[in-house]
Design a protein around this motif. Structure first.
Motif: not given
Lengths: 113, 111
Positions: A33, A35, A43, A48, A50, B34, B36, B49, B87, B95-99, B101-102
């Motif tokens: 990824y 950011y 962020l 991204y 995969q 999550f 950080y 997590t 954070l 399944s792309n694990y796009k997070l 964030f604050g």
């Protein structure tokens, strides 16, 4: 030691120039990824990937391009079309099938003069 | 659209003064929350997590908890070396694990 290496750490460029930020990982992670982090902002996801030879746009892809020719490498090019490129850029990776926690590099700070 | 709001934006504590950071979230289906830690000029470092309401995790002076709408990061008897930006991020699925964030909470612990 396994990890993610970003280079360069600091980069200065003139307006109108394309720049490429390097990201290499030896964690054997499938997903990578990019950011962007600005002061006072969370962020924001640029691109991204995969799997090798495949990548998707994130929330702020305009003015950026990427490639994923090798599993270990995911370089980001900041093009002259990016209106406000000065920022802190972070590369991350994660293992497919894992719980989704991202492992980050140390970041690259780009300043456009 | 997923949203993550962290509060306060900044927090100053004296060494030994315990407190909590808040992360409230709105997601269609939480697949993971999550925490950080980020030091100035560095990349974020993974802490915890959490997956389901009621779950708690601890690491040294830090304890993270999760409810259906928010997560807390409790800091017990903090030390100056705990000073950093914390954070919070959520994964709403896929399944792309796009997070998402604050914006983070900047914690300063004075000796």
């Amino acid at each position: 030691d396994g990890g993610i290496t970003q280079s360069p750490k600091y980069l200065f460029r003139k307006e109108g120039q394309n720049v490429t930020l390097s990201c290499e990982q030896n964690l054997n992670h499938d997903a990578m990824y990019w950011y962007r982090q600005d002061p006072g902002q969370g962020l924001r996801l640029i691109y991204y990937s995969q799997i090798v030879n495949d990548f998707q746009k994130g929330d702020i892809a305009e003015g950026y391009s990427v490639s994923r020719e090798k599993k270990e490498s995911f370089p980001l090019t900041v093009t002259s079309a990016q209106k406000n490129p000065t920022a802190f850029y972070l590369c991350a990776s994660t293992r497919q099938g894992g719980s989704g926690e991202l492992f980050f590099g140390e970041g690259s700070r780009l300043t456009v003069l | 659209e997923d949203q993550v709001t962290q509060s306060p934006e900044a927090l100053r504590l004296q060494e030994g003064e315990s407190s909590s950071l808040n992360c409230s979230y709105t997601v269609s289906g939480l697949r993971g929350l999550f925490w950080y830690r980020q030091d100035p000029g560095k990349g974020p470092e993974f802490l915890f997590t959490l997956y389901s309401a009621g779950e708690e995790k601890e690491k040294e002076r830090l304890k993270a908890t999760l409810t259906k709408k928010e997560s807390f990061l409790h800091i017990t008897a903090p030390k100056p070396e705990d000073s950093a930006t914390y954070l919070c991020a959520v994964n709403s699925g896929g399944s792309n694990y796009k997070l998402t964030f604050g914006k983070g909470t900047l914690l300063t612990v004075n000796p």
